[in-house]
Design a protein around this motif. Structure first.
Motif, PDB file in Angstrom:
ATOM      1  N   THR A  16      39.435 102.802  54.677  1.00  0.00           N
ATOM      2  CA  THR A  16      40.469 103.298  55.580  1.00  0.00           C
ATOM      3  C   THR A  16      41.896 103.070  55.077  1.00  0.00           C
ATOM      4  OG1 THR A  16      40.317 101.220  56.793  1.00  0.00           O
ATOM      5  CG2 THR A  16      39.063 103.065  57.657  1.00  0.00           C
ATOM      6  N   LEU A  17      42.047 102.576  53.851  1.00  0.00           N
ATOM      7  CA  LEU A  17      43.411 102.494  53.310  1.00  0.00           C
ATOM      8  C   LEU A  17      43.905 103.904  52.995  1.00  0.00           C
ATOM      9  CD1 LEU A  17      43.065  99.515  50.779  1.00  0.00           C
ATOM     10  CD2 LEU A  17      44.010  99.461  53.086  1.00  0.00           C
ATOM     11  N   ASP A  18      45.208 104.123  53.104  1.00  0.00           N
ATOM     12  CA  ASP A  18      45.695 105.439  52.687  1.00  0.00           C
ATOM     13  C   ASP A  18      45.814 105.468  51.159  1.00  0.00           C
ATOM     14  OD1 ASP A  18      48.196 104.462  51.859  1.00  0.00           O
ATOM     15  OD2 ASP A  18      49.072 104.745  53.840  1.00  0.00           O
ATOM     16  N   ASP A  19      46.109 106.643  50.612  1.00  0.00           N
ATOM     17  CA  ASP A  19      46.077 106.814  49.155  1.00  0.00           C
ATOM     18  C   ASP A  19      46.937 105.781  48.427  1.00  0.00           C
ATOM     19  OD1 ASP A  19      44.370 108.843  49.421  1.00  0.00           O
ATOM     20  OD2 ASP A  19      45.753 110.451  48.867  1.00  0.00           O
ATOM     21  N   THR A  20      48.159 105.608  48.939  1.00  0.00           N
ATOM     22  CA  THR A  20      49.097 104.703  48.273  1.00  0.00           C
ATOM     23  C   THR A  20      48.582 103.267  48.308  1.00  0.00           C
ATOM     24  OG1 THR A  20      50.810 106.142  49.129  1.00  0.00           O
ATOM     25  CG2 THR A  20      51.521 104.067  48.137  1.00  0.00           C
ATOM     26  N   GLU A  21      48.137 102.847  49.491  1.00  0.00           N
ATOM     27  CA  GLU A  21      47.629 101.481  49.630  1.00  0.00           C
ATOM     28  C   GLU A  21      46.404 101.280  48.749  1.00  0.00           C
ATOM     29  OE1 GLU A  21      46.842 101.786  53.767  1.00  0.00           O
ATOM     30  OE2 GLU A  21      48.633 100.676  54.376  1.00  0.00           O
ATOM     31  N   ARG A  22      45.548 102.306  48.714  1.00  0.00           N
ATOM     32  CA  ARG A  22      44.309 102.178  47.945  1.00  0.00           C
ATOM     33  C   ARG A  22      44.612 102.033  46.462  1.00  0.00           C
ATOM     34  NH1 ARG A  22      41.558 106.152  49.977  1.00  0.00           N
ATOM     35  NH2 ARG A  22      41.872 107.687  48.334  1.00  0.00           N
ATOM     36  N   ARG A  23      45.541 102.852  45.984  1.00  0.00           N
ATOM     37  CA  ARG A  23      45.884 102.767  44.561  1.00  0.00           C
ATOM     38  C   ARG A  23      46.467 101.402  44.222  1.00  0.00           C
ATOM     39  NH1 ARG A  23      46.963 108.620  44.228  1.00  0.00           N
ATOM     40  NH2 ARG A  23      48.864 108.274  45.388  1.00  0.00           N
ATOM     41  N   ALA A  24      47.341 100.917  45.089  1.00  0.00           N
ATOM     42  CA  ALA A  24      47.955  99.616  44.834  1.00  0.00           C
ATOM     43  C   ALA A  24      46.884  98.523  44.821  1.00  0.00           C
ATOM     44  CB  ALA A  24      49.008  99.317  45.890  1.00  0.00           C
ATOM     45  N   PHE A  25      45.942  98.631  45.750  1.00  0.00           N
ATOM     46  CA  PHE A  25      44.901  97.607  45.820  1.00  0.00           C
ATOM     47  C   PHE A  25      43.969  97.697  44.614  1.00  0.00           C
ATOM     48  CE2 PHE A  25      40.988  95.596  47.487  1.00  0.00           C
ATOM     49  CZ  PHE A  25      41.528  94.367  47.818  1.00  0.00           C
ATOM     50  N   GLN A  26      43.721  98.906  44.139  1.00  0.00           N
ATOM     51  CA  GLN A  26      42.883  99.060  42.951  1.00  0.00           C
ATOM     52  C   GLN A  26      43.532  98.413  41.740  1.00  0.00           C
ATOM     53  OE1 GLN A  26      42.326 103.247  43.211  1.00  0.00           O
ATOM     54  NE2 GLN A  26      40.236 103.049  43.952  1.00  0.00           N
ATOM     55  N   ARG A  27      44.853  98.562  41.636  1.00  0.00           N
ATOM     56  CA  ARG A  27      45.545  97.890  40.532  1.00  0.00           C
ATOM     57  C   ARG A  27      45.363  96.385  40.651  1.00  0.00           C
ATOM     58  NH1 ARG A  27      49.579 101.759  41.116  1.00  0.00           N
ATOM     59  NH2 ARG A  27      50.750 100.396  42.494  1.00  0.00           N
ATOM     60  N   ARG A  28      45.457  95.917  41.873  1.00  0.00           N
ATOM     61  CA  ARG A  28      45.315  94.480  42.086  1.00  0.00           C
ATOM     62  C   ARG A  28      43.903  94.006  41.719  1.00  0.00           C
ATOM     63  NH1 ARG A  28      47.157  91.478  47.667  1.00  0.00           N
ATOM     64  NH2 ARG A  28      46.375  89.416  47.156  1.00  0.00           N
ATOM     65  N   LEU A  29      42.913  94.842  41.988  1.00  0.00           N
ATOM     66  CA  LEU A  29      41.529  94.473  41.664  1.00  0.00           C
ATOM     67  C   LEU A  29      41.329  94.260  40.164  1.00  0.00           C
ATOM     68  CD1 LEU A  29      39.353  96.795  43.926  1.00  0.00           C
ATOM     69  CD2 LEU A  29      39.491  94.317  44.027  1.00  0.00           C
ATOM     70  N   LEU A  30      42.163  94.923  39.374  1.00  0.00           N
ATOM     71  CA  LEU A  30      42.010  94.800  37.926  1.00  0.00           C
ATOM     72  C   LEU A  30      42.461  93.434  37.433  1.00  0.00           C
ATOM     73  CD1 LEU A  30      43.269  98.296  36.792  1.00  0.00           C
ATOM     74  CD2 LEU A  30      40.929  97.457  36.728  1.00  0.00           C
ATOM     75  N   THR A  31      43.280  92.758  38.226  1.00  0.00           N
ATOM     76  CA  THR A  31      43.884  91.540  37.703  1.00  0.00           C
ATOM     77  C   THR A  31      43.717  90.328  38.611  1.00  0.00           C
ATOM     78  OG1 THR A  31      45.958  92.148  38.748  1.00  0.00           O
ATOM     79  CG2 THR A  31      45.677  92.809  36.467  1.00  0.00           C
ATOM     80  N   ASP A  32      43.229  90.537  39.822  1.00  0.00           N
ATOM     81  CA  ASP A  32      43.218  89.437  40.777  1.00  0.00           C
ATOM     82  C   ASP A  32      41.786  89.112  41.206  1.00  0.00           C
ATOM     83  OD1 ASP A  32      43.427  87.704  42.858  1.00  0.00           O
ATOM     84  OD2 ASP A  32      44.831  88.887  44.041  1.00  0.00           O
ATOM     85  N   PRO A  33      41.210  88.062  40.610  1.00  0.00           N
ATOM     86  CA  PRO A  33      39.820  87.722  40.941  1.00  0.00           C
ATOM     87  C   PRO A  33      39.612  87.432  42.428  1.00  0.00           C
ATOM     88  CG  PRO A  33      40.568  86.493  39.014  1.00  0.00           C
ATOM     89  CD  PRO A  33      41.778  87.176  39.583  1.00  0.00           C
ATOM     90  N   ALA A  34      40.634  86.918  43.101  1.00  0.00           N
ATOM     91  CA  ALA A  34      40.483  86.625  44.529  1.00  0.00           C
ATOM     92  C   ALA A  34      40.286  87.922  45.316  1.00  0.00           C
ATOM     93  CB  ALA A  34      41.706  85.871  45.047  1.00  0.00           C
ATOM     94  N   ALA A  35      40.988  88.969  44.916  1.00  0.00           N
ATOM     95  CA  ALA A  35      40.830  90.261  45.586  1.00  0.00           C
ATOM     96  C   ALA A  35      39.432  90.819  45.327  1.00  0.00           C
ATOM     97  CB  ALA A  35      41.895  91.246  45.100  1.00  0.00           C
ATOM     98  N   VAL A  36      38.983  90.681  44.088  1.00  0.00           N
ATOM     99  CA  VAL A  36      37.638  91.155  43.734  1.00  0.00           C
ATOM    100  C   VAL A  36      36.587  90.431  44.565  1.00  0.00           C
ATOM    101  CG1 VAL A  36      35.935  91.218  41.868  1.00  0.00           C
ATOM    102  CG2 VAL A  36      38.313  91.812  41.396  1.00  0.00           C
ATOM    103  N   ALA A  37      36.763  89.106  44.693  1.00  0.00           N
ATOM    104  CA  ALA A  37      35.796  88.316  45.458  1.00  0.00           C
ATOM    105  C   ALA A  37      35.813  88.716  46.928  1.00  0.00           C
ATOM    106  CB  ALA A  37      36.108  86.825  45.313  1.00  0.00           C
ATOM    107  N   ALA A  38      37.015  88.999  47.458  1.00  0.00           N
ATOM    108  CA  ALA A  38      37.109  89.386  48.870  1.00  0.00           C
ATOM    109  C   ALA A  38      36.397  90.712  49.110  1.00  0.00           C
ATOM    110  CB  ALA A  38      38.578  89.472  49.291  1.00  0.00           C
ATOM    111  N   VAL A  39      36.537  91.637  48.177  1.00  0.00           N
ATOM    112  CA  VAL A  39      35.848  92.927  48.314  1.00  0.00           C
ATOM    113  C   VAL A  39      34.329  92.730  48.268  1.00  0.00           C
ATOM    114  CG1 VAL A  39      35.369  95.126  47.145  1.00  0.00           C
ATOM    115  CG2 VAL A  39      37.725  94.363  47.452  1.00  0.00           C
TER     116      VAL A  39
END
Lengths: 233, 176
Positions: A16-39
């Motif tokens: 349910t993220l919008d396009d902009t939020e989703r893209r930003a979060f995807q970038r974060r997933l590439l570098t932030d293990p905590a974000a990856v773990a949360a997903v």
């Protein structure tokens, strides 16, 4: 902030993220293990629901299409399997969703260069890339004067049948491919213009042989690390 | 070899065994097609998504890690993501479901632990009916925040805060 990342990850999994939020979060997933773990955690929480959806047999012709489609991409042969960072593995489909934001038929990304063996190092910046913040798996150095990047495996698991592709993520930009890792030791990449004023992350993803077909990481990101500049003497 | 286990099949797929891949498809495709069809009711598009999903499964089988869940969950997650990407990209005039989600239409799957599903059902049941419907429409039907806002006649900000409230309550209930 932990709650914030948890809500972001939850919405990311819900879709349910919008396009902009989703893209930003995807970038974060590439570098932030905590974000990856949360997903991964949200996926685990919600996935029982996915498996409870009523089944529906697909049409008979579909397998023919898939069989034809999946020919040469995975030629692992009978080789030793490899371990990917566990969380990244669970997310193999996630980081690749960036391609969804692009037209379906794209010009082929330029073939990543496989680089020359390198002479002795001289560098001003260095990144230690690791798996989920563990012990470094490879070291990356950058020499500003010669515009040369060197990639030295320290403890990289072999990935038979795949290529390891290097990416640079500068500031908020999308990941840019900087080439494939050699399978036989250190890699040198020249003609690399990096803007060291920006925050710079180097990441390695597992890709089909020959590199990502899309120009963005399609497989799991197995190692990543921040580039730091050495104090100038 | 007779009824192999899915993890073994997936290991063989990772080794490039096409026969194993065909059997993995036989064992999983009805489940995945069910997941994809909810998100992409138009069958032609759903079939495209299946093709893309199984290509990903073939390429990335070596990245599956048995310590992090079952092969069917991994495969269904890939299929769902592909389907949602396609839905966002094509923005098809999707049919919208107004009815509350019918849990009893869900069959208890064999592949996931009954306790896990039961726990999730209990926690979803504790949400307000409206908020539960919102979570299910997003997760199972792939409706975007904008689609939900439009359908329910609320601003997207309201939808977002409802979703956050639901997520927080689900988390508290499931982890508690």
């Amino acid at each position: 902030m932990a709650d914030d990342i948890d809500m972001l990850a939850g919405e990311y999994v819900l879709g349910t993220l919008d396009d902009t939020e989703r893209r930003a979060f995807q970038r974060r997933l590439l570098t932030d293990p905590a974000a990856v773990a949360a997903v991964a955690t949200w996926q685990e929480r919600l996935s029982p629901l996915l498996l409870a959806v009523p089944e529906e047999a697909p049409p008979a012709g579909l397998w023919t299409r898939i069989g034809a489609d999946s020919g040469p991409a995975n030629d692992n042969g009978r080789l030793r399997r490899w371990q990917v960072a566990t969380v990244a593995a669970a997310l193999v489909a996630l980081v690749s969703t960036g391609v969804a934001l692009r037209p379906r038929i794209e010009p082929a990304a330029p073939a990543p260069q496989v680089a020359q063996q390198a002479p002795s190092p001289l560098f001003q910046s260095v990144a230690a890339l690791s798996e989920q913040g563990g012990a470094p798996a490879l070291l990356v150095t950058y020499d500003r004067d010669r515009k040369e990047m060197r990639v030295m495996p320290v403890n990289v698991a072999p990935r038979p049948g795949h290529s390891l592709e290097l990416w640079v993520i500068a500031g908020k930009a999308a990941p840019r491919s900087i080439g494939l890792m050699r399978e036989d030791g250190a890699t040198a990449l020249d003609r690399m213009a990096l803007d060291l004023q920006q925050e710079m992350t180097i990441a390695v993803s597992v890709e089909p042989k020959g590199g990502s077909p899309t120009g963005l990481p399609t497989g799991p990101v197995v190692y990543s690390g921040r580039m730091v500049s050495l104090p100038t003497s | 070899m007779s009824a192999e286990e899915l993890p073994d099949l997936l290991l063989a797929v990772a080794d490039g065994d096409r026969t194993a891949f065909a059997r993995f498809y036989e064992r999983t495709s009805a489940k995945l097609f069910g997941v994809v069809l909810r998100i992409l009711p138009e069958r032609a598009m759903a079939e495209d998504a299946m093709q893309e999903a199984y290509t990903k499964i073939w390429r990335n089988a070596a990245g599956f890690d048995a310590r992090r869940g079952s092969p069917i969950t991994w495969a269904a997650t890939i299929a769902r993501n592909v389907a949602i990407d396609l839905r966002r990209r094509e923005r098809p005039a999707g049919r919208t479901r107004d009815e509350d989600f019918d849990f009893d239409a869900l069959r208890d799957p064999q592949d996931v632990s009954a306790e896990q599903l039961a726990a999730l059902r209990v926690c979803l049941d504790r949400l307000d009916a409206d908020q539960r419907a919102l979570v299910l429409a997003a997760y199972l039907n792939g409706e975007s925040r904008e689609e939900l806002a439009e359908r329910l006649g609320h601003p997207t900000g309201t939808i977002k805060s409802w979703l956050h409230r639901s997520l927080a309550r689900l988390k508290g209930c499931l982890d508690g």
